[in-house]
Write a protein that holds these residues in place. Structure first.
Motif, mmCIF file in Angstrom:
data_model
loop_
_atom_site.group_PDB
_atom_site.id
_atom_site.type_symbol
_atom_site.label_atom_id
_atom_site.label_comp_id
_atom_site.label_asym_id
_atom_site.label_seq_id
_atom_site.Cartn_x
_atom_site.Cartn_y
_atom_site.Cartn_z
ATOM 1 N N LYS A 7 0.848 -1.198 0.000
ATOM 2 C CA LYS A 7 0.000 0.000 0.000
ATOM 3 C C LYS A 7 0.881 1.244 0.000
ATOM 4 O O LYS A 7 2.075 1.177 0.333
ATOM 5 C CB LYS A 7 -0.931 -0.001 1.207
ATOM 6 C CG LYS A 7 -0.199 -0.032 2.524
ATOM 7 C CD LYS A 7 -1.173 -0.185 3.681
ATOM 8 C CE LYS A 7 -0.400 -0.216 4.987
ATOM 9 N NZ LYS A 7 -1.258 -0.391 6.144
ATOM 10 N N CYS A 8 0.259 2.354 -0.351
ATOM 11 C CA CYS A 8 1.006 3.618 -0.359
ATOM 12 C C CYS A 8 1.554 3.873 1.036
ATOM 13 O O CYS A 8 0.809 3.854 2.018
ATOM 14 C CB CYS A 8 0.103 4.768 -0.807
ATOM 15 S SG CYS A 8 0.941 6.380 -0.750
ATOM 16 N N ASN A 9 2.858 4.087 1.122
ATOM 17 C CA ASN A 9 3.497 4.303 2.417
ATOM 18 C C ASN A 9 3.102 5.644 3.033
ATOM 19 O O ASN A 9 3.420 5.911 4.189
ATOM 20 C CB ASN A 9 5.023 4.229 2.285
ATOM 21 C CG ASN A 9 5.532 2.857 1.845
ATOM 22 O OD1 ASN A 9 6.699 2.698 1.539
ATOM 23 N ND2 ASN A 9 4.658 1.834 1.802
ATOM 24 N N ILE A 10 2.404 6.471 2.264
ATOM 25 C CA ILE A 10 1.972 7.776 2.787
ATOM 26 C C ILE A 10 0.483 7.763 3.144
ATOM 27 O O ILE A 10 0.113 8.109 4.256
ATOM 28 C CB ILE A 10 2.277 8.900 1.780
ATOM 29 C CG1 ILE A 10 3.803 9.051 1.651
ATOM 30 C CG2 ILE A 10 1.644 10.227 2.219
ATOM 31 C CD1 ILE A 10 4.246 10.011 0.557
ATOM 32 N N CYS A 11 -0.371 7.340 2.216
ATOM 33 C CA CYS A 11 -1.817 7.457 2.467
ATOM 34 C C CYS A 11 -2.519 6.114 2.661
ATOM 35 O O CYS A 11 -3.689 6.092 3.042
ATOM 36 C CB CYS A 11 -2.488 8.241 1.337
ATOM 37 S SG CYS A 11 -2.566 7.351 -0.228
ATOM 38 N N GLY A 12 -1.846 5.011 2.364
ATOM 39 C CA GLY A 12 -2.478 3.710 2.570
ATOM 40 C C GLY A 12 -3.269 3.183 1.388
ATOM 41 O O GLY A 12 -3.811 2.088 1.441
ATOM 42 N N LEU A 43 4.222 3.660 -3.348
ATOM 43 C CA LEU A 43 3.479 4.926 -3.362
ATOM 44 C C LEU A 43 2.357 4.860 -4.382
ATOM 45 O O LEU A 43 2.523 4.279 -5.461
ATOM 46 C CB LEU A 43 4.408 6.093 -3.730
ATOM 47 C CG LEU A 43 5.540 6.433 -2.748
ATOM 48 C CD1 LEU A 43 6.396 7.552 -3.338
ATOM 49 C CD2 LEU A 43 5.004 6.837 -1.385
ATOM 50 N N CYS A 44 1.211 5.468 -4.054
ATOM 51 C CA CYS A 44 0.141 5.587 -5.045
ATOM 52 C C CYS A 44 0.636 6.548 -6.131
ATOM 53 O O CYS A 44 1.591 7.302 -5.916
ATOM 54 C CB CYS A 44 -1.151 6.071 -4.381
ATOM 55 S SG CYS A 44 -1.101 7.775 -3.801
ATOM 56 N N PRO A 45 0.016 6.518 -7.308
ATOM 57 C CA PRO A 45 0.510 7.370 -8.399
ATOM 58 C C PRO A 45 0.598 8.847 -8.027
ATOM 59 O O PRO A 45 1.546 9.537 -8.428
ATOM 60 C CB PRO A 45 -0.504 7.125 -9.516
ATOM 61 C CG PRO A 45 -0.999 5.732 -9.250
ATOM 62 C CD PRO A 45 -1.050 5.620 -7.741
ATOM 63 N N THR A 46 -0.359 9.333 -7.259
ATOM 64 C CA THR A 46 -0.330 10.754 -6.878
ATOM 65 C C THR A 46 0.876 11.054 -5.987
ATOM 66 O O THR A 46 1.638 11.995 -6.239
ATOM 67 C CB THR A 46 -1.618 11.142 -6.135
ATOM 68 O OG1 THR A 46 -2.718 10.955 -7.018
ATOM 69 C CG2 THR A 46 -1.570 12.597 -5.667
ATOM 70 N N HIS A 47 1.069 10.246 -4.955
ATOM 71 C CA HIS A 47 2.194 10.514 -4.057
ATOM 72 C C HIS A 47 3.540 10.219 -4.731
ATOM 73 O O HIS A 47 4.544 10.849 -4.398
ATOM 74 C CB HIS A 47 2.024 9.741 -2.736
ATOM 75 C CG HIS A 47 1.043 10.419 -1.823
ATOM 76 N ND1 HIS A 47 -0.051 9.777 -1.279
ATOM 77 C CD2 HIS A 47 0.999 11.700 -1.387
ATOM 78 C CE1 HIS A 47 -0.722 10.664 -0.535
ATOM 79 N NE2 HIS A 47 -0.112 11.822 -0.590
ATOM 80 N N HIS A 48 3.557 9.285 -5.675
ATOM 81 C CA HIS A 48 4.788 9.038 -6.437
ATOM 82 C C HIS A 48 5.183 10.310 -7.205
ATOM 83 O O HIS A 48 6.329 10.750 -7.156
ATOM 84 C CB HIS A 48 4.556 7.870 -7.407
ATOM 85 C CG HIS A 48 5.813 7.363 -8.053
ATOM 86 N ND1 HIS A 48 5.804 6.311 -8.926
ATOM 87 C CD2 HIS A 48 7.109 7.773 -7.969
ATOM 88 C CE1 HIS A 48 7.056 6.083 -9.344
ATOM 89 N NE2 HIS A 48 7.859 6.957 -8.775
HETATM 90 ZN ZN LIG Z 1 -0.648 7.874 -1.498
#
Ligand SMILES: [Zn+2]
Length: 76
Positions: A7-12, A43-48
């Motif tokens: 999962k995204c390490n920032i938002c899950g 990371l999800c695409p946005t946070h990447h």
């Molecule tokens: Zn994210």
């Protein structure tokens, strides 16, 4: 994925997940100082995109700060 926790390490977010390199892949390939497990973030695409463009908020960055610092120290 095991390395990134799936999962995204920032938002899950776990429906779409990128594997992001802390030290750019080509840079690390020259020296191979970092093991993949030390150099990857999920990371999800946005946070990447925000990570690559250095646009994360302090709160977002704090969630990956330890791993980023560790990679930087190993690579330095
Ligand atoms: Zn994210």
């Amino acid at each position: 994925m095991r390395i990134t926790g799936g999962k995204c390490n920032i938002c899950g977010e776990n429906r779409t997940l990128d594997v992001a390199h802390i030290i750019p892949k080509l840079e690390n390939r020259k020296t191979r100082r970092l093991e993949p497990t030390d150099n990857l973030l999920g990371l999800c695409p946005t946070h990447h995109r925000l990570f690559d463009e250095d646009k994360l908020t302090d709160e977002e960055f704090s969630k990956i700060e330890e791993k980023v610092r560790k990679a930087g120290e190993i690579y330095a």
